[in-house]
Design an enzyme around this catalytic site. Structure first.
Site, PDB file in Angstrom:
ATOM      1  CG  HIS A 113      -4.730 -20.441  35.609  1.00 36.08           C
ATOM      2  ND1 HIS A 113      -5.865 -20.983  36.436  1.00 36.08           N
ATOM      3  CD2 HIS A 113      -4.484 -21.643  34.953  1.00 36.08           C
ATOM      4  CE1 HIS A 113      -6.186 -22.059  36.216  1.00 36.08           C
ATOM      5  NE2 HIS A 113      -5.316 -22.388  35.045  1.00 36.08           N
ATOM      6  CG  HIS A 133      -6.992 -14.801  33.417  1.00 37.22           C
ATOM      7  ND1 HIS A 133      -5.749 -15.046  33.553  1.00 37.22           N
ATOM      8  CD2 HIS A 133      -7.661 -16.012  34.165  1.00 37.22           C
ATOM      9  CE1 HIS A 133      -5.460 -16.279  34.318  1.00 37.22           C
ATOM     10  NE2 HIS A 133      -6.504 -16.694  34.425  1.00 37.22           N
ATOM     11  CG  ASP A 142      -7.130 -22.176  39.854  1.00 37.61           C
ATOM     12  OD1 ASP A 142      -6.426 -21.680  40.781  1.00 37.61           O
ATOM     13  OD2 ASP A 142      -7.563 -21.472  38.768  1.00 37.61           O
ATOM     14  CG  ASP A 159      -6.115 -18.298  40.122  1.00 38.99           C
ATOM     15  OD1 ASP A 159      -7.410 -18.446  40.308  1.00 38.99           O
ATOM     16  OD2 ASP A 159      -5.599 -18.923  38.970  1.00 38.99           O
TER      17      ASP A 159
HETATM   18 ZN   LIG Z   1      -6.960 -19.810  37.849  1.00 40.94          ZN
END
Ligand SMILES: [Zn+2]
Length: 345
Positions: free
Chosen positions: A166, A128, A251, A164
């Site tokens: 996200h 990120h 996750d 992931d």
């Molecule tokens: Zn994540």
């Protein structure tokens, strides 16, 4: 059937120096559990390296100097909020520097032929982080820094694969207008950072080199295996990466406290096994996996164990699974990307 690759692992107790505060999900225990698992389950089985620091030049190949200076300045304070969800203690800059350095070091070990697969078990995570902004628990964009380093060593086609839960908005942003780095991410679009929609496909020369797969909540093992088998196989075949980097987050596991998907550890074994076999047939693309998310330490350790087994050849039984839900997503991805002709057709 490919033979078992030479696998290396980069781990370092100094990642534990990055303290995020009580009850923060991105805690030192996230690495302590997998490190214990490695010692218990695979003693002496892999080449193990300690992390080395990245150089300032390597970090600044991705991050702007004033931002890097701001991160360094956190060393003077007990606690700094770099973003609403991203904190630094006095030693966090060191862990962040080592996390980026470990990924650079992994690229070097792969390109020098010292190993074929490298697993960098680092924190803080990176996908990120933007050139001038921390976020989503990330300070430096570890894999983007590794990719830039690989380019500097002469590589022209690098695939970054991000499983992931996200979206790796930082990685996407950094390479959005380039065709030398293909970014493929599967993620839950309604989750943080709420980017990575189907229509975000890259721009200018990079058009068609960003591939976002928005997965619905509850996505399971059969779904993810079907999706990756269909899409990743084609991307690797058409793009022909010289290096594959994996933003390896866990996750999307059913028991992750921040997630909403339904994968089991088995799915990660299957994904790892799939990626292992997908390098160009006569000249395998080496593979670097760097830890991103995954917030239940015990689940993280069991997923990592299965990834290591998958990289060694297990987990193939889930590959053949078919899912109507994933088939729809494959059709949609092809529809969105058909016009670019980068990996479709
Ligand atoms: Zn994540």
């Amino acid at each position: 059937m490919k033979s078992q690759p030479h696998i290396g692992i980069i781990r370092d107790q100094r990642f534990g120096l990055h303290k995020t505060g009580l009850s923060h999900p991105e805690s030192p225990e996230r690495l302590a559990a997998p490190y214990r698992m490695l010692d218990y389950e695979f003693p002496g089985e892999f080449t193990e390296l300690s992390a080395q620091l990245a150089t300032l030049e390597q970090i600044e190949a991705v991050h702007l100097p004033p931002y890097v200076a701001m991160v360094l300045a956190t060393a003077k304070r007990r606690f700094t909020n770099l973003a609403a969800d991203t904190t630094a203690c006095a030693d966090s800059y060191l862990a962040a520097w080592l996390a980026a350095g470990a990924c650079v070091q992994g690229v070097d070990a792969l390109l020098d032929g010292r190993m074929q697969v490298c697993l960098a078990l680092v924190r803080p995570p990176g996908h990120h982080a933007l050139p001038a902004k921390a976020g989503g628990f990330c300070i430096f964009n570890n894999l983007a820094i590794a990719a830039r380093h690989a380019q500097k060593r002469g590589l022209q086609r690098i695939l970054i694969l991000d499983w992931d839960l996200h979206h790796g908005n930082g990685i996407q942003d950094i390479f959005y207008d380039e065709k030398e780095v293909f970014y493929l991410s599967s993620h839950h679009c309604q989750s943080y950072p709420h980017s990575g929609m189907w229509e975000e496909t890259g721009q200018d020369l990079g058009q068609g080199y960003t591939l976002n797969l928005c997965i619905p909540g509850g996505f399971g093992d059969r779904d993810i295996m079907h999706l990756y088998r269909e899409i990743l196989t084609q991307v690797v075949e058409r793009f022909g990466p010289q290096l594959i980097l994996v933003a390896c987050g866990f996750d999307a596991h059913a028991e992750d406290p921040l997630g909403n998907c339904a994968l089991s550890a088995e799915a990660f074994a299957g994904l790892a096994a799939l990626v292992r076999t997908l390098g160009p047939q006569d000249n395998d693309a080496p593979l670097l996996l760097a830890l991103e998310g995954g917030y239940d330490p015990a689940v993280l350790a069991s997923c990592l164990r299965r990834v290591l087994e998958g990289l060694s050849g297990a987990g193939e039984q889930v590959w053949r699974a078919d899912s109507p839900k994933a088939a729809e997503l494959v059709t949609r991805a092809k529809g969105v990307h058909q016009a670019f002709g980068v990996w479709t057709g």
